[in-house]
Design a protein around this motif. Structure first.
Motif, PDB file in Angstrom:
ATOM      1  N   GLN A 188      36.053-129.664 -28.584  1.00 19.30           N
ATOM      2  CA  GLN A 188      36.754-129.367 -29.838  1.00 19.30           C
ATOM      3  C   GLN A 188      37.629-128.121 -29.698  1.00 19.30           C
ATOM      4  O   GLN A 188      38.720-128.046 -30.278  1.00 19.30           O
ATOM      5  N   THR A 189      37.134-127.152 -28.919  1.00 14.94           N
ATOM      6  CA  THR A 189      37.924-125.928 -28.718  1.00 14.94           C
ATOM      7  C   THR A 189      39.228-126.240 -27.995  1.00 14.94           C
ATOM      8  O   THR A 189      40.304-125.702 -28.331  1.00 14.94           O
ATOM      9  N   ARG A 190      39.164-127.104 -26.996  1.00  8.35           N
ATOM     10  CA  ARG A 190      40.375-127.463 -26.280  1.00  8.35           C
ATOM     11  C   ARG A 190      41.352-128.225 -27.185  1.00  8.35           C
ATOM     12  O   ARG A 190      42.584-128.046 -27.080  1.00  8.35           O
ATOM     13  N   GLU A 191      40.801-129.059 -28.060  1.00  9.87           N
ATOM     14  CA  GLU A 191      41.685-129.780 -28.994  1.00  9.87           C
ATOM     15  C   GLU A 191      42.382-128.789 -29.926  1.00  9.87           C
ATOM     16  O   GLU A 191      43.584-128.906 -30.193  1.00  9.87           O
ATOM     17  N   ARG A 192      41.635-127.831 -30.439  1.00  9.99           N
ATOM     18  CA  ARG A 192      42.244-126.839 -31.334  1.00  9.99           C
ATOM     19  C   ARG A 192      43.288-126.000 -30.584  1.00  9.99           C
ATOM     20  O   ARG A 192      44.308-125.600 -31.156  1.00  9.99           O
ATOM     21  N   TYR A 193      43.029-125.754 -29.308  1.00 14.00           N
ATOM     22  CA  TYR A 193      44.017-125.015 -28.514  1.00 14.00           C
ATOM     23  C   TYR A 193      45.298-125.829 -28.372  1.00 14.00           C
ATOM     24  O   TYR A 193      46.409-125.284 -28.456  1.00 14.00           O
ATOM     25  N   ASN A 194      45.129-127.134 -28.146  1.00  9.24           N
ATOM     26  CA  ASN A 194      46.307-127.992 -28.010  1.00  9.24           C
ATOM     27  C   ASN A 194      47.131-128.014 -29.298  1.00  9.24           C
ATOM     28  O   ASN A 194      48.357-128.206 -29.250  1.00  9.24           O
ATOM     29  N   TYR A 195      46.448-127.822 -30.450  1.00  6.79           N
ATOM     30  CA  TYR A 195      47.182-127.779 -31.712  1.00  6.79           C
ATOM     31  C   TYR A 195      47.677-126.373 -32.029  1.00  6.79           C
ATOM     32  O   TYR A 195      48.291-126.154 -33.085  1.00  6.79           O
ATOM     33  N   GLY A 196      47.416-125.429 -31.124  1.00  5.74           N
ATOM     34  CA  GLY A 196      47.920-124.074 -31.308  1.00  5.74           C
ATOM     35  C   GLY A 196      47.123-123.235 -32.269  1.00  5.74           C
ATOM     36  O   GLY A 196      47.605-122.200 -32.736  1.00  5.74           O
ATOM     37  N   GLN A 197      45.909-123.663 -32.603  1.00  3.43           N
ATOM     38  CA  GLN A 197      45.115-122.921 -33.576  1.00  3.43           C
ATOM     39  C   GLN A 197      44.395-121.734 -32.951  1.00  3.43           C
ATOM     40  O   GLN A 197      44.071-120.765 -33.637  1.00  3.43           O
ATOM     41  N   ILE A 198      44.075-121.823 -31.662  1.00  2.00           N
ATOM     42  CA  ILE A 198      43.335-120.756 -30.985  1.00  2.00           C
ATOM     43  C   ILE A 198      43.988-120.480 -29.640  1.00  2.00           C
ATOM     44  O   ILE A 198      44.946-121.161 -29.251  1.00  2.00           O
ATOM     45  N   THR A 199      43.407-119.519 -28.892  1.00  2.00           N
ATOM     46  CA  THR A 199      43.998-119.110 -27.606  1.00  2.00           C
ATOM     47  C   THR A 199      43.083-119.533 -26.462  1.00  2.00           C
ATOM     48  O   THR A 199      41.981-120.063 -26.653  1.00  2.00           O
ATOM     49  N   LEU A 200      43.567-119.241 -25.233  1.00  2.00           N
ATOM     50  CA  LEU A 200      42.771-119.540 -24.042  1.00  2.00           C
ATOM     51  C   LEU A 200      41.485-118.722 -23.998  1.00  2.00           C
ATOM     52  O   LEU A 200      40.503-119.112 -23.333  1.00  2.00           O
ATOM     53  N   THR A 201      41.479-117.602 -24.697  1.00  2.00           N
ATOM     54  CA  THR A 201      40.257-116.786 -24.726  1.00  2.00           C
ATOM     55  C   THR A 201      39.106-117.563 -25.336  1.00  2.00           C
ATOM     56  O   THR A 201      37.963-117.498 -24.858  1.00  2.00           O
ATOM     57  N   ASP A 202      39.397-118.326 -26.392  1.00  7.56           N
ATOM     58  CA  ASP A 202      38.347-119.127 -27.027  1.00  7.56           C
ATOM     59  C   ASP A 202      37.815-120.177 -26.061  1.00  7.56           C
ATOM     60  O   ASP A 202      36.596-120.443 -26.018  1.00  7.56           O
ATOM     61  N   ILE A 203      38.703-120.798 -25.289  1.00  7.90           N
ATOM     62  CA  ILE A 203      38.246-121.791 -24.307  1.00  7.90           C
ATOM     63  C   ILE A 203      37.358-121.128 -23.259  1.00  7.90           C
ATOM     64  O   ILE A 203      36.310-121.664 -22.874  1.00  7.90           O
ATOM     65  N   ALA A 204      37.758-119.948 -22.789  1.00  8.60           N
ATOM     66  CA  ALA A 204      36.964-119.242 -21.785  1.00  8.60           C
ATOM     67  C   ALA A 204      35.582-118.888 -22.326  1.00  8.60           C
ATOM     68  O   ALA A 204      34.557-118.987 -21.621  1.00  8.60           O
ATOM     69  N   GLN A 205      35.535-118.482 -23.612  1.00  9.80           N
ATOM     70  CA  GLN A 205      34.231-118.168 -24.210  1.00  9.80           C
ATOM     71  C   GLN A 205      33.344-119.407 -24.279  1.00  9.80           C
ATOM     72  O   GLN A 205      32.141-119.350 -23.994  1.00  9.80           O
ATOM     73  N   ALA A 206      33.901-120.554 -24.651  1.00 11.32           N
ATOM     74  CA  ALA A 206      33.121-121.794 -24.723  1.00 11.32           C
ATOM     75  C   ALA A 206      32.666-122.231 -23.342  1.00 11.32           C
ATOM     76  O   ALA A 206      31.531-122.711 -23.163  1.00 11.32           O
ATOM     77  N   GLU A 207      33.547-122.083 -22.341  1.00 11.68           N
ATOM     78  CA  GLU A 207      33.166-122.453 -20.971  1.00 11.68           C
ATOM     79  C   GLU A 207      32.045-121.552 -20.444  1.00 11.68           C
ATOM     80  O   GLU A 207      31.107-122.019 -19.776  1.00 11.68           O
ATOM     81  N   ALA A 208      32.117-120.263 -20.728  1.00 11.97           N
ATOM     82  CA  ALA A 208      31.080-119.335 -20.272  1.00 11.97           C
ATOM     83  C   ALA A 208      29.737-119.661 -20.916  1.00 11.97           C
ATOM     84  O   ALA A 208      28.688-119.645 -20.255  1.00 11.97           O
ATOM     85  N   ARG A 209      29.762-119.958 -22.228  1.00  7.83           N
ATOM     86  CA  ARG A 209      28.511-120.282 -22.905  1.00  7.83           C
ATOM     87  C   ARG A 209      27.920-121.592 -22.388  1.00  7.83           C
ATOM     88  O   ARG A 209      26.713-121.736 -22.265  1.00  7.83           O
ATOM     89  N   LEU A 210      28.789-122.569 -22.050  1.00  2.03           N
ATOM     90  CA  LEU A 210      28.302-123.839 -21.502  1.00  2.03           C
ATOM     91  C   LEU A 210      27.656-123.616 -20.134  1.00  2.03           C
ATOM     92  O   LEU A 210      26.594-124.182 -19.836  1.00  2.03           O
ATOM     93  N   ALA A 211      28.280-122.797 -19.302  1.00  5.00           N
ATOM     94  CA  ALA A 211      27.711-122.508 -17.989  1.00  5.00           C
ATOM     95  C   ALA A 211      26.351-121.820 -18.126  1.00  5.00           C
ATOM     96  O   ALA A 211      25.400-122.116 -17.389  1.00  5.00           O
ATOM     97  N   ALA A 212      26.268-120.884 -19.072  1.00  5.66           N
ATOM     98  CA  ALA A 212      24.979-120.220 -19.305  1.00  5.66           C
ATOM     99  C   ALA A 212      23.924-121.215 -19.776  1.00  5.66           C
ATOM    100  O   ALA A 212      22.762-121.157 -19.366  1.00  5.66           O
ATOM    101  N   GLY A 213      24.324-122.153 -20.633  1.00  9.27           N
ATOM    102  CA  GLY A 213      23.393-123.171 -21.108  1.00  9.27           C
ATOM    103  C   GLY A 213      22.899-124.069 -19.976  1.00  9.27           C
ATOM    104  O   GLY A 213      21.710-124.429 -19.922  1.00  9.27           O
ATOM    105  N   GLN A 214      23.798-124.441 -19.083  1.00  5.06           N
ATOM    106  CA  GLN A 214      23.392-125.263 -17.939  1.00  5.06           C
ATOM    107  C   GLN A 214      22.409-124.514 -17.041  1.00  5.06           C
ATOM    108  O   GLN A 214      21.471-125.095 -16.492  1.00  5.06           O
ATOM    109  N   SER A 215      22.623-123.209 -16.888  1.00  7.13           N
ATOM    110  CA  SER A 215      21.680-122.403 -16.110  1.00  7.13           C
ATOM    111  C   SER A 215      20.306-122.380 -16.770  1.00  7.13           C
ATOM    112  O   SER A 215      19.279-122.489 -16.094  1.00  7.13           O
ATOM    113  N   LEU A 216      20.289-122.267 -18.085  1.00  8.77           N
ATOM    114  CA  LEU A 216      19.014-122.247 -18.801  1.00  8.77           C
ATOM    115  C   LEU A 216      18.299-123.587 -18.701  1.00  8.77           C
ATOM    116  O   LEU A 216      17.062-123.638 -18.709  1.00  8.77           O
TER     117      LEU A 216
END
Length: 469
Positions: free
Chosen positions: A180-208
């Motif tokens: 969903q974050t990537r979709e919102r980025y494609n619509y110009g609602q958010i920045t690449l920083t938001d995508i990076a934050q979501a990717e980091a949290r997903l990686a942390a979740g996979q580690s857990l």
């Protein structure tokens, strides 16, 4: 119902049919019947049972038989000097030699019946019986530990299974959040920083997820070690509050009168007092009746035989033994004093254990209530953050943080549920009542008194009776 909540219920067996799932009592029964730790302790108690007939043998008759058979070479030389009174000069010297072989042999049968041994057998028997009672209490303690470890292992598997499912569900949620974050980025609602934050949290979740899977594997290994089989589908475990008193003071009172550590220490103190009496008997005289029947052939010469029998009394009065017995008595008195102090140590340890476990139980109850409240609040907060994010009032990081708080709250509830159940078993064990009989596990209760009754009056035989049940 939310996916995470359904995962938690499934992990704890709430959606499983009781006929299909292993129950906590069923797992405890497996451990009770099959644990090598318990079986080893039972064998140790059966070995202690044998000390009683060993002590009783002190006043029982003793019989022995002996025989001798050999070969003997005999050579008899006789020399004779003859004189004549009428003729002093007359002297005749004669010599005769006789030789032959014989087979000297003898046999005897002796019976000795002790009559008085300074009360050593009586006191040794009482001491052996007291040690048996102490051994039974230690067996109860071993059973308690195994049952508690089995309950802990059961609940650990449930806890870690539920935690793994929650972590896996969290990865699924974070994956969707990243999409969903990537979709919102494609619509110009958010920045690449938001995508990076979501990717980091997903990686942390996979580690857990990996950590949770490793923790579950470790718990499964302990489950198999303790209960003897791999866990399949486990039914939810319940606390044993129905078996617990309402107040800590009542738990302490029961523990002081029933806990196996205290009772074993009391028996040890009694056995130490009796050991003093056993040693003091060595200062007293001993008397026994001895009977002997014997036969001897060709022992002192050829062609002779001696057959006889006698009955007599044997008295032994100790006068001085070099100070050995005196030192042993002094040592036994010091040990007896130590054993009495051990009783006080055992009482203090048990009371401290009761208070610690009672406090842990109350804390687990509070933790469960707080975790449930926290989950409800975290769910509302996550819903509000998501709605505000749609209006542009919240960032992606706010959503991720709210999701993490909800996950932490749900995992906290899982841990609180485990602690709630295990703490109730810990209090029951601290009381001295964690047993198959109290839990009503089944009709396979091991009775150590059966083997004791089988062997205590045996006068012979080397075949061990079957284990008493």
């Amino acid at each position: 119902m939310k996916n995470a909540q359904r995962a938690l219920l499934l992990a704890f067996g709430l959606a499983a049919s009781p006929a299909q799932a292993e129950t906590l009592n069923g797992a405890l029964l497996r451990a009770y019947n099959n644990s090598p730790v318990i079986n080893s302790s039972r064998a140790g108690v059966r070995a202690l049972d044998e000390k009683v007939p060993q002590a009783l043998s002190g006043m029982r008759p003793r019989a022995s038989a002996g025989a001798f058979l050999g070969a003997q070479q005999n050579r008899n030389v006789q020399r004779q000097v003859d004189t004549d009174l009428n003729d002093p000069a007359y002297r005749a010297d004669t010599k005769s030699v006789q030789s032959g072989t014989s087979a000297p042999r003898s046999a005897n049968f002796t019976v000795e019946q002790p009559v008085f041994d300074g009360f050593k057998t009586q006191n040794a028997t009482r001491m052996a019986e007291t040690n048996v009672f102490a051994g039974r209490e230690r067996l109860r303690l071993t059973e308690q530990r195994v049952l508690f470890n089995a309950a802990s292992a059961y609940m650990n598997v449930l806890r870690d299974t539920a935690a793994l499912k929650l972590q896996e569900n969290n990865v699924a949620v974070l994956t969707e959040q990243l999409r969903q974050t990537r979709e919102r980025y494609n619509y110009g609602q958010i920045t690449l920083t938001d995508i990076a934050q979501a990717e980091a949290r997903l990686a942390a979740g996979q580690s857990l997820v990996g950590q949770a899977r490793a923790a579950l594997e470790a718990s499964v290994g302990v489950y198999r070690q303790t209960i003897g089989v791999d866990p399949k589908k486990l039914a939810p475990g319940a606390a044993v509050d129905r078996l617990l008193p309402k107040t800590r003071e009542e738990v302490e009172r029961i523990a002081e009168s029933e806990h196996p550590v205290i009772l074993a220490a009391l028996h040890d103190a009694d056995a130490a007092d009796l050991d003093i009496k056993v040693l003091e008997s060595d200062f007293m005289p001993r008397f026994s009746i001895v009977g002997n029947v014997f036969t001897q052939t060709d022992i002192s010469g050829i062609y002779n035989r001696n057959i006889g029998a006698y009955v007599g009394g044997r008295l032994n009065v100790p006068l001085y033994e070099g100070g050995m017995t005196s030192s042993q008595v002094r040592e036994a008195k010091e040990v007896a004093g130590q054993r009495k102090l051990d009783v006080d140590v055992a009482r203090a340890d048990v009371i401290a254990l009761v208070r610690a476990n009672w406090g842990a139980l109350q804390a687990a109850k509070t933790q469960m209530a707080a975790a449930q409240t926290q989950i409800a609040a975290a769910e509302r907060a996550l819903y509000g953050v998501r709605e505000e994010a749609k209006a542009g009032q919240r960032t992606t990081l706010d959503i991720l943080n709210a999701q993490q708080e909800l996950l932490n709250a749900r995992i906290g509830l899982i841990y609180a549920q485990r602690e709630r159940v295990v703490a109730s078993y810990a209090v029951l064990a601290a009381m001295g009542r964690l047993s198959g009989e109290t839990l009503r596990l089944g009709e396979t209760e091991y009775d150590p008194a059966i083997h004791f009754d089988q062997v205590k009056d045996l006068w012979g035989g080397t075949t061990t009776p079957g284990a008493g049940r």
